[in-house]
Design a protein around this motif. Structure first.
Motif, PDB file in Angstrom:
ATOM      1  N   PHE A  99      18.974  20.276 -33.315  1.00 50.84           N
ATOM      2  CA  PHE A  99      19.303  20.400 -31.897  1.00 50.84           C
ATOM      3  C   PHE A  99      18.659  21.642 -31.297  1.00 50.84           C
ATOM      4  O   PHE A  99      18.025  21.579 -30.241  1.00 50.84           O
ATOM      5  N   ALA A 100      18.786  22.774 -31.983  1.00 48.09           N
ATOM      6  CA  ALA A 100      18.234  24.032 -31.472  1.00 48.09           C
ATOM      7  C   ALA A 100      16.711  23.967 -31.380  1.00 48.09           C
ATOM      8  O   ALA A 100      16.122  24.410 -30.384  1.00 48.09           O
ATOM      9  N   LEU A 101      16.067  23.416 -32.397  1.00 50.29           N
ATOM     10  CA  LEU A 101      14.609  23.352 -32.393  1.00 50.29           C
ATOM     11  C   LEU A 101      14.072  22.392 -31.330  1.00 50.29           C
ATOM     12  O   LEU A 101      13.050  22.664 -30.705  1.00 50.29           O
ATOM     13  N   VAL A 102      14.761  21.277 -31.123  1.00 52.54           N
ATOM     14  CA  VAL A 102      14.331  20.337 -30.068  1.00 52.54           C
ATOM     15  C   VAL A 102      14.464  20.998 -28.698  1.00 52.54           C
ATOM     16  O   VAL A 102      13.577  20.876 -27.844  1.00 52.54           O
ATOM     17  N   ILE A 103      15.553  21.727 -28.476  1.00 47.23           N
ATOM     18  CA  ILE A 103      15.744  22.437 -27.202  1.00 47.23           C
ATOM     19  C   ILE A 103      14.646  23.491 -27.017  1.00 47.23           C
ATOM     20  O   ILE A 103      14.044  23.599 -25.944  1.00 47.23           O
ATOM     21  N   LEU A 104      14.366  24.270 -28.072  1.00 48.72           N
ATOM     22  CA  LEU A 104      13.307  25.282 -27.983  1.00 48.72           C
ATOM     23  C   LEU A 104      11.945  24.637 -27.736  1.00 48.72           C
ATOM     24  O   LEU A 104      11.135  25.167 -26.973  1.00 48.72           O
ATOM     25  N   ASN A 105      11.688  23.518 -28.384  1.00 44.91           N
ATOM     26  CA  ASN A 105      10.431  22.797 -28.181  1.00 44.91           C
ATOM     27  C   ASN A 105      10.286  22.367 -26.717  1.00 44.91           C
ATOM     28  O   ASN A 105       9.228  22.538 -26.113  1.00 44.91           O
ATOM     29  N   ASN A 106      11.352  21.838 -26.149  1.00 46.05           N
ATOM     30  CA  ASN A 106      11.314  21.413 -24.748  1.00 46.05           C
ATOM     31  C   ASN A 106      11.076  22.589 -23.809  1.00 46.05           C
ATOM     32  O   ASN A 106      10.247  22.512 -22.893  1.00 46.05           O
ATOM     33  N   PHE A 107      11.791  23.695 -24.028  1.00 50.36           N
ATOM     34  CA  PHE A 107      11.624  24.865 -23.171  1.00 50.36           C
ATOM     35  C   PHE A 107      10.246  25.497 -23.336  1.00 50.36           C
ATOM     36  O   PHE A 107       9.649  25.963 -22.364  1.00 50.36           O
ATOM     37  N   PHE A 108       9.721  25.513 -24.564  1.00 44.71           N
ATOM     38  CA  PHE A 108       8.393  26.066 -24.790  1.00 44.71           C
ATOM     39  C   PHE A 108       7.344  25.271 -24.024  1.00 44.71           C
ATOM     40  O   PHE A 108       6.521  25.844 -23.305  1.00 44.71           O
ATOM     41  N   CYS A 109       7.380  23.955 -24.168  1.00 41.45           N
ATOM     42  CA  CYS A 109       6.393  23.106 -23.475  1.00 41.45           C
ATOM     43  C   CYS A 109       6.536  23.220 -21.967  1.00 41.45           C
ATOM     44  O   CYS A 109       5.529  23.299 -21.246  1.00 41.45           O
ATOM     45  N   LEU A 110       7.753  23.246 -21.475  1.00 33.70           N
ATOM     46  CA  LEU A 110       7.979  23.389 -20.041  1.00 33.70           C
ATOM     47  C   LEU A 110       7.483  24.742 -19.543  1.00 33.70           C
ATOM     48  O   LEU A 110       6.805  24.826 -18.515  1.00 33.70           O
ATOM     49  N   GLY A 111       7.791  25.802 -20.274  1.00 31.65           N
ATOM     50  CA  GLY A 111       7.374  27.145 -19.865  1.00 31.65           C
ATOM     51  C   GLY A 111       5.864  27.306 -19.851  1.00 31.65           C
ATOM     52  O   GLY A 111       5.284  27.812 -18.882  1.00 31.65           O
ATOM     53  N   VAL A 112       5.198  26.870 -20.915  1.00 31.31           N
ATOM     54  CA  VAL A 112       3.742  26.968 -20.983  1.00 31.31           C
ATOM     55  C   VAL A 112       3.117  26.121 -19.881  1.00 31.31           C
ATOM     56  O   VAL A 112       2.178  26.556 -19.199  1.00 31.31           O
ATOM     57  N   GLY A 113       3.645  24.924 -19.681  1.00 30.68           N
ATOM     58  CA  GLY A 113       3.109  24.041 -18.648  1.00 30.68           C
ATOM     59  C   GLY A 113       3.253  24.621 -17.254  1.00 30.68           C
ATOM     60  O   GLY A 113       2.308  24.596 -16.464  1.00 30.68           O
ATOM     61  N   LEU A 114       4.427  25.168 -16.948  1.00 30.75           N
ATOM     62  CA  LEU A 114       4.641  25.742 -15.618  1.00 30.75           C
ATOM     63  C   LEU A 114       3.742  26.945 -15.371  1.00 30.75           C
ATOM     64  O   LEU A 114       3.164  27.081 -14.287  1.00 30.75           O
ATOM     65  N   MET A 115       3.615  27.813 -16.380  1.00 25.79           N
ATOM     66  CA  MET A 115       2.747  28.988 -16.207  1.00 25.79           C
ATOM     67  C   MET A 115       1.288  28.586 -16.026  1.00 25.79           C
ATOM     68  O   MET A 115       0.585  29.139 -15.179  1.00 25.79           O
ATOM     69  N   ALA A 116       0.822  27.631 -16.811  1.00 28.81           N
ATOM     70  CA  ALA A 116      -0.570  27.220 -16.727  1.00 28.81           C
ATOM     71  C   ALA A 116      -0.867  26.498 -15.408  1.00 28.81           C
ATOM     72  O   ALA A 116      -1.895  26.762 -14.769  1.00 28.81           O
ATOM     73  N   VAL A 117       0.025  25.611 -14.995  1.00 32.41           N
ATOM     74  CA  VAL A 117      -0.184  24.893 -13.728  1.00 32.41           C
ATOM     75  C   VAL A 117      -0.115  25.873 -12.557  1.00 32.41           C
ATOM     76  O   VAL A 117      -0.926  25.797 -11.624  1.00 32.41           O
TER      77      VAL A 117
END
Length: 127
Positions: A99-117
């Protein structure tokens, strides 16, 4: 209708989550979409090899290039998130860790995506 679950699965209520096929197809479609997008990205890198900072900014500021780069980012990050979810669910043993790793994976992808876009849009609009 015959129930093919084991007696233990019947007691626990663990059956098919009914989402494996959708996940499979999303992963395959993003993989297919990534082929031309990454070819574009590699071509852009080759084209900009040795270019000055101003030339690179000018190339990334072009609306079509910025749009293609955003598509590369979104497709690549979504494909990565799907793949990492598979790895996490297959290899993490405790439910809490999964559960923790899936949540971190989602936040990581969202964070990197938002910063790059955000960075690409700022370049594109001359910020």
């Amino acid at each position: 209708m015959t129930d093919f679950r084991t007696p233990l699965a019947k007691v626990r209520g663990m059956g098919s989550a009914k989402e494996g096929t959708g996940h499979f197809w999303r992963q395959r479609l993003t993989a297919i979409a990534n082929v031309p997008l990454l070819l574009f990205f590699i071509g852009l890198i080759v084209y900009l090899n040795g270019a000055s900072h101003a030339e690179t900014v000018a190339a990334l500021s072009h609306p079509l290039v910025a749009l293609a780069m955003i598509a590369v980012l979104i497709s690549g990050l979504y494909h990565m998130r799907l793949g990492m979810d598979d790895i996490i669910l297959d290899y993490a043993h405790s439910e809490g860790m999964k559960f923790a790793l899936v949540i971190l994976n989602n936040f990581f992808c969202l964070g990197v995506g938002l910063m790059a876009v955000y960075s690409l849009l700022k370049l594109s609009f001359g910020g």
